[in-house]
Design a protein around this motif. Structure first.
Motif, PDB file in Angstrom:
ATOM      1  N   ASN A   1       0.856  -1.181   0.000  1.00  0.00           N
ATOM      2  CA  ASN A   1       0.000   0.000   0.000  1.00  0.00           C
ATOM      3  C   ASN A   1       0.896   1.236   0.000  1.00  0.00           C
ATOM      4  O   ASN A   1       1.610   1.478   0.968  1.00  0.00           O
ATOM      5  CB  ASN A   1      -0.878  -0.056   1.254  1.00  0.00           C
ATOM      6  CG  ASN A   1      -1.864   1.056   1.343  1.00  0.00           C
ATOM      7  OD1 ASN A   1      -1.685   2.121   0.780  1.00  0.00           O
ATOM      8  ND2 ASN A   1      -2.931   0.816   2.089  1.00  0.00           N
ATOM      9  N   LYS A   2       0.865   2.000  -1.078  1.00  0.00           N
ATOM     10  CA  LYS A   2       1.739   3.167  -1.209  1.00  0.00           C
ATOM     11  C   LYS A   2       1.148   4.436  -0.593  1.00  0.00           C
ATOM     12  O   LYS A   2       1.884   5.372  -0.296  1.00  0.00           O
ATOM     13  CB  LYS A   2       2.033   3.420  -2.686  1.00  0.00           C
ATOM     14  CG  LYS A   2       2.822   2.313  -3.331  1.00  0.00           C
ATOM     15  CD  LYS A   2       2.952   2.523  -4.819  1.00  0.00           C
ATOM     16  CE  LYS A   2       4.073   3.477  -5.116  1.00  0.00           C
ATOM     17  NZ  LYS A   2       4.381   3.540  -6.560  1.00  0.00           N
ATOM     18  N   ILE A   3      -0.157   4.468  -0.401  1.00  0.00           N
ATOM     19  CA  ILE A   3      -0.791   5.697   0.058  1.00  0.00           C
ATOM     20  C   ILE A   3      -0.928   5.756   1.584  1.00  0.00           C
ATOM     21  O   ILE A   3      -1.099   6.830   2.151  1.00  0.00           O
ATOM     22  CB  ILE A   3      -2.155   5.907  -0.622  1.00  0.00           C
ATOM     23  CG1 ILE A   3      -2.575   7.367  -0.529  1.00  0.00           C
ATOM     24  CG2 ILE A   3      -3.206   4.991  -0.051  1.00  0.00           C
ATOM     25  CD1 ILE A   3      -3.733   7.731  -1.423  1.00  0.00           C
ATOM     26  N   ILE A   4      -0.803   4.631   2.261  1.00  0.00           N
ATOM     27  CA  ILE A   4      -1.076   4.552   3.696  1.00  0.00           C
ATOM     28  C   ILE A   4      -0.250   5.552   4.502  1.00  0.00           C
ATOM     29  O   ILE A   4      -0.747   6.179   5.428  1.00  0.00           O
ATOM     30  CB  ILE A   4      -0.887   3.108   4.229  1.00  0.00           C
ATOM     31  CG1 ILE A   4      -1.386   2.990   5.665  1.00  0.00           C
ATOM     32  CG2 ILE A   4       0.559   2.664   4.133  1.00  0.00           C
ATOM     33  CD1 ILE A   4      -2.863   3.050   5.815  1.00  0.00           C
ATOM     34  N   TYR A   5       1.020   5.730   4.142  1.00  0.00           N
ATOM     35  CA  TYR A   5       1.870   6.610   4.945  1.00  0.00           C
ATOM     36  C   TYR A   5       1.769   8.079   4.536  1.00  0.00           C
ATOM     37  O   TYR A   5       2.388   8.930   5.160  1.00  0.00           O
ATOM     38  CB  TYR A   5       3.305   6.116   4.957  1.00  0.00           C
ATOM     39  CG  TYR A   5       3.410   4.755   5.619  1.00  0.00           C
ATOM     40  CD1 TYR A   5       2.728   4.484   6.806  1.00  0.00           C
ATOM     41  CD2 TYR A   5       4.154   3.745   5.068  1.00  0.00           C
ATOM     42  CE1 TYR A   5       2.797   3.244   7.422  1.00  0.00           C
ATOM     43  CE2 TYR A   5       4.236   2.502   5.679  1.00  0.00           C
ATOM     44  CZ  TYR A   5       3.552   2.259   6.851  1.00  0.00           C
ATOM     45  OH  TYR A   5       3.629   1.042   7.453  1.00  0.00           O
ATOM     46  N   ILE A   6       0.991   8.367   3.526  1.00  0.00           N
ATOM     47  CA  ILE A   6       0.628   9.757   3.251  1.00  0.00           C
ATOM     48  C   ILE A   6      -0.491  10.154   4.209  1.00  0.00           C
ATOM     49  O   ILE A   6      -0.553  11.276   4.686  1.00  0.00           O
ATOM     50  CB  ILE A   6       0.173   9.924   1.783  1.00  0.00           C
ATOM     51  CG1 ILE A   6       1.371   9.689   0.857  1.00  0.00           C
ATOM     52  CG2 ILE A   6      -0.443  11.303   1.541  1.00  0.00           C
ATOM     53  CD1 ILE A   6       1.010   9.606  -0.612  1.00  0.00           C
ATOM     54  N   LEU A   7      -1.340   9.167   4.524  1.00  0.00           N
ATOM     55  CA  LEU A   7      -2.489   9.409   5.392  1.00  0.00           C
ATOM     56  C   LEU A   7      -2.195   9.160   6.871  1.00  0.00           C
ATOM     57  O   LEU A   7      -2.878   9.692   7.735  1.00  0.00           O
ATOM     58  CB  LEU A   7      -3.648   8.505   4.964  1.00  0.00           C
ATOM     59  CG  LEU A   7      -4.062   8.601   3.497  1.00  0.00           C
ATOM     60  CD1 LEU A   7      -5.078   7.530   3.156  1.00  0.00           C
ATOM     61  CD2 LEU A   7      -4.600   9.984   3.193  1.00  0.00           C
TER      62      LEU A   7
END
Length: 177
Positions: free
Chosen positions: A58-64
């Motif tokens: 999951n590439k977006i998890i650590y943006i959120l």
């Protein structure tokens, strides 16, 4: 009448082309910004992840959100990507004495490891983790190149995603969390 049929066929063909282009664009967007795959290379995450398994991360998890202790993450380095488990968070002090892991002086139970892997961890620290950095280790402590012995502390910007699923081999499908 044949011109109506030709017009219908042409219209149908254009609809198919549009649908294919939209599908490709959606796949590109998902692959670029949301999910990607990575192949586990080596045995440093045994028994959790095996050499040659393909995982979706999951590439977006650590943006959120922020990485958490226990997350299996993909670390991007110029020569290759690494798959490791987050053990220490920014601002914490890590110390390892034999099979015991201490975080800020408190013993931490590593429920994801068997006793044999814990015994092979060795000694390390104490080391205070700077802000925006993480301490990572492989689950196969005896052979893992990680924050103890080669990778060093991991900058938050080098963590490109969290492992979510094993998708290959097909008979091994499972969550990695």
């Amino acid at each position: 009448m044949s011109s109506v049929t030709e017009s219908k066929k042409k219209s149908e063909w254009l609809e198919w082309v549009k649908a294919i282009i939209i599908a490709i664009l959606i796949a590109f967007f998902l692959r670029t910004f949301i999910f990607a795959t990575s192949i586990v290379e080596g045995e440093s995450m045994d028994p959790t992840l095996q050499n040659g398994e393909r995982v979706i991360f999951n590439k977006i998890i650590y943006i959120l959100d922020e990485p958490e202790r226990g997350d299996i993450v993909i670390i991007e380095r110029p020569s290759k990507n690494y798959v490791k488990r987050i053990i220490g968070l920014p601002g914490e002090t890590i110390e390892i004495n034999g099979s015991s892991l201490y975080i800020n002086g408190n013993k931490y139970e590593q429920t994801f490891l068997d006793e044999d892997a814990q015994r092979q961890t060795g000694n390390y620290g104490p080391t205070k983790i700077p802000e925006d950095s993480y301490f990572v280790m492989g689950d196969n402590r005896a052979i893992s190149k990680d924050s103890r012995n080669g990778l060093g502390l991991i900058d938050e910007n080098d963590i490109i995603g969290r492992s979510e699923f094993i998708i290959f081999p097909f008979d091994q499908w499972s969550l990695t969390r």
